[in-house]
Design a protein around this motif. Structure first.
Motif, PDB file in Angstrom:
ATOM      1  N   UNK A  48      30.316  36.634  47.755  1.00  0.00           N
ATOM      2  CA  UNK A  48      31.179  36.000  46.746  1.00  0.00           C
ATOM      3  C   UNK A  48      32.500  36.771  46.670  1.00  0.00           C
ATOM      4  N   UNK A  49      33.607  36.042  46.684  1.00  0.00           N
ATOM      5  CA  UNK A  49      34.933  36.676  46.601  1.00  0.00           C
ATOM      6  C   UNK A  49      35.107  37.347  45.235  1.00  0.00           C
ATOM      7  N   UNK A  50      35.510  38.615  45.242  1.00  0.00           N
ATOM      8  CA  UNK A  50      35.730  39.357  43.989  1.00  0.00           C
ATOM      9  C   UNK A  50      37.132  39.037  43.495  1.00  0.00           C
TER      10      UNK A  50
ATOM     11  N   UNK B 153      34.838  52.007  45.133  1.00  0.00           N
ATOM     12  CA  UNK B 153      34.754  50.716  44.444  1.00  0.00           C
ATOM     13  C   UNK B 153      35.983  50.520  43.544  1.00  0.00           C
ATOM     14  N   UNK B 154      36.385  51.575  42.818  1.00  0.00           N
ATOM     15  CA  UNK B 154      37.572  51.466  41.956  1.00  0.00           C
ATOM     16  C   UNK B 154      38.798  51.077  42.780  1.00  0.00           C
ATOM     17  N   UNK B 155      38.929  51.668  43.963  1.00  0.00           N
ATOM     18  CA  UNK B 155      40.056  51.325  44.847  1.00  0.00           C
ATOM     19  C   UNK B 155      40.011  49.836  45.201  1.00  0.00           C
ATOM     20  N   UNK B 156      38.823  49.336  45.545  1.00  0.00           N
ATOM     21  CA  UNK B 156      38.679  47.916  45.912  1.00  0.00           C
ATOM     22  C   UNK B 156      38.992  47.011  44.715  1.00  0.00           C
ATOM     23  N   UNK B 157      38.649  47.462  43.516  1.00  0.00           N
ATOM     24  CA  UNK B 157      38.894  46.651  42.316  1.00  0.00           C
ATOM     25  C   UNK B 157      40.391  46.583  42.001  1.00  0.00           C
TER      26      UNK B 157
ATOM     27  N   UNK C 200      35.288  46.936  36.619  1.00  0.00           N
ATOM     28  CA  UNK C 200      36.073  48.146  36.376  1.00  0.00           C
ATOM     29  C   UNK C 200      35.825  48.691  34.971  1.00  0.00           C
ATOM     30  N   UNK C 201      35.799  47.804  33.976  1.00  0.00           N
ATOM     31  CA  UNK C 201      35.580  48.237  32.589  1.00  0.00           C
ATOM     32  C   UNK C 201      34.204  48.890  32.448  1.00  0.00           C
TER      33      UNK C 201
ATOM     34  N   UNK D 153      45.216  52.248  44.430  1.00  0.00           N
ATOM     35  CA  UNK D 153      43.992  52.262  45.234  1.00  0.00           C
ATOM     36  C   UNK D 153      43.952  53.531  46.093  1.00  0.00           C
ATOM     37  N   UNK D 154      45.126  53.970  46.551  1.00  0.00           N
ATOM     38  CA  UNK D 154      45.177  55.175  47.378  1.00  0.00           C
ATOM     39  C   UNK D 154      44.710  56.403  46.583  1.00  0.00           C
ATOM     40  N   UNK D 155      45.086  56.457  45.298  1.00  0.00           N
ATOM     41  CA  UNK D 155      44.643  57.563  44.437  1.00  0.00           C
ATOM     42  C   UNK D 155      43.118  57.650  44.442  1.00  0.00           C
TER      43      UNK D 155
END
Lengths: 318, 318
Positions: A142-144, A175-179, A153-154, B170-172
């Motif tokens: 599924x596309x995020x 994961x945070x980077x991807x979000x 993220x929250x 995202x880099x961070x």
């Protein structure tokens, strides 16, 4: 593999109920809303049912306005239940009354999880249940989108204390980077979650700090608040989480206590430690429990009596 | 490419001085120590020279014990200077007296950087100078060990406000993931940087909160502290950063002010806003400056007079 079992169960179902624990927080709301939106994108009839209100703070999350109360389950048919971020059945509140004979997927990251599901996707090393939800959604192809990303993220940012608790791993940051790539603005979520306190919260902090004192060569600190102080600030039950941290985040302090008079002669104690003292053991002496570094218990007596009792136990450990 | 120019200049030098700005913070200390250690691993004679003391909070960082004062430059020869996280030459303090005729590399992420170096590696979109230092170290093929990783991580976490300011990309997060793989424990750094306050900090917060009040339908909030209150808590200059945030992080508040009596009839004002009001413009009316959401200025008069003056300017904007 468990992920595949979960995906199969979802694929075989049409009407899916997502549910979670009472006393909701950023992670259970975020993880549940993320999965609910993903299942809607998959063409499922998915509804998030919760035996509690979505906290004001998290009402900005996409889908929060569609959350249903448990009576929804009486009126509507469903063929799969998914419990998010819930360690045991009791914490589902009244939703528990509707699970008998149902297929139930249990998705969680609590070490104490009782594995109450027909399928249990429990990852104790995940920083947040939202992290597991994210991996599950990705594994279904599924596309995020930005809405899902904000919910995930929250969940992660609140359950990791802004990426600082010991549950934060390299995977959490990836994961945070991807979000962020998916559209999340960290500053925007920060503003909504952390810069949006009710006025009463700071008034309570101001009132509680009046009582701050130190014990045992400043190795212990204590903050108290009485029922009448609480009532003078607000008629509603106020969020006192975080006050004990003010007492803890001082260099010399190993153990911090926050005592709140819940009702006359009933005092709720929150305990924190930094590196040596097991505050779970201290809480257990009063019939409470928790973790080594964060625990809680209830003590009978006035605030002064409760303070004397708990400090005398702390003195033995410090 | 600028990175290659920097690497070439480093390769051509043997005795390298790393320096940075006065009033140090987590990012300039972290970035400088990270690069210093990397250059030592490369076999260079690298020394970090700073016209200020390393703040107590950051003394745990590897290499902090070897930082030298500017007089080191008088007694020792060197063939390259690298300035880290410094927007202009003035902020180098007395190190500035030693730069004439020297090869100087300027590594920074401030938008206001005056490009004062012979080589300028200025990346305005980097979350922290430590992020640029990390990329530079990697580009030189130097192994990122745990010591270097801790320095870089501390720079990033402090300059992004725990990955929450708008400079977080995202880099961070990808870099943070790599630093955890290199051995950083987020909880350990969190404990050292955020749970290690001097006792006076919370006593100051308690004292300052007594003055908290609200204006213009709770859209503005104000906290003040007098010289005598400050002196009653500590003889030393106390860290008052963060107090203005308490006044800002309330849902209704758009503008928050913190007024500190620096000396009789000299009041330092710190201003914060959330989304609409340009507090830099407000500070400029008093000869100060800063950013749209965070600014400062100095006002002559008593605290009461300063408060009246600044609130009347805020009233026009709110």
């Amino acid at each position: 593999m468990i992920y595949q079992q979960v995906v199969n169960a979802i694929n075989e179902s049409s009407n899916i109920i997502i549910t979670s624990h009472v006393n909701p927080d950023g992670d259970n709301i975020g993880a549940s809303l993320a999965l609910c939106q993903a299942l809607l994108k998959l063409g499922k009839d998915a509804v998030f049912v919760l035996d509690d209100s979505v906290p004001e703070l998290y009402k900005f999350l996409p889908g929060a306005e569609k959350v249903q109360k448990p009576d929804f389950l009486q009126k509507n048919s469903f063929d799969l239940l998914i419990s998010m971020d819930c360690g045991d059945l009791e914490r589902l509140g009244r939703v528990k009354d509707y699970i008998q004979g149902r297929k139930l997927i249990n998705i969680d990251h609590h070490i104490s999880n009782t594995k109450f599901g027909s399928i249990n996707l429990v990852e104790e090393n995940a920083a947040a249940t939202a992290e597991i939800a994210y991996k599950l959604i990705k594994s279904m192809g599924i596309f995020i989108d930005k809405d899902i990303a904000q919910c995930v993220y929250t969940g992660i940012v609140t359950d990791t204390g802004q990426f600082q608790y010991s549950n934060t791993t390299e995977e959490t940051h990836v994961i945070a980077a991807e979000l962020i790539i998916a559209g999340v603005s960290p500053a925007d979520i920060f503003n909504k979650v952390y810069q949006n306190n009710p006025k009463e919260k700071i008034l309570l902090m101001k009132e509680a700090l009046k009582s701050l004192d130190f014990h045992f060569n400043d190795k212990a600190s204590c903050i108290t608040i009485s029922r009448s102080q609480l009532d003078s600030i607000s008629g509603d039950e106020l969020d006192t989480e975080g006050i004990v941290n003010l007492a803890r985040d001082i260099a010399s302090v190993e153990v911090a206590v926050f005592l709140k008079e819940k009702e006359p002669n009933i005092v709720k104690a929150s305990l924190r430690s930094k590196s040596r003292v097991d505050v779970c053991a201290i809480a257990k002496e009063f019939g409470g429990g928790g973790h080594i570094r964060a625990s809680g218990c209830t003590i009978e007596g006035t605030i002064e009596q409760a303070k004397e009792k708990i400090l005398s136990v702390i003195q033995k450990q410090i």
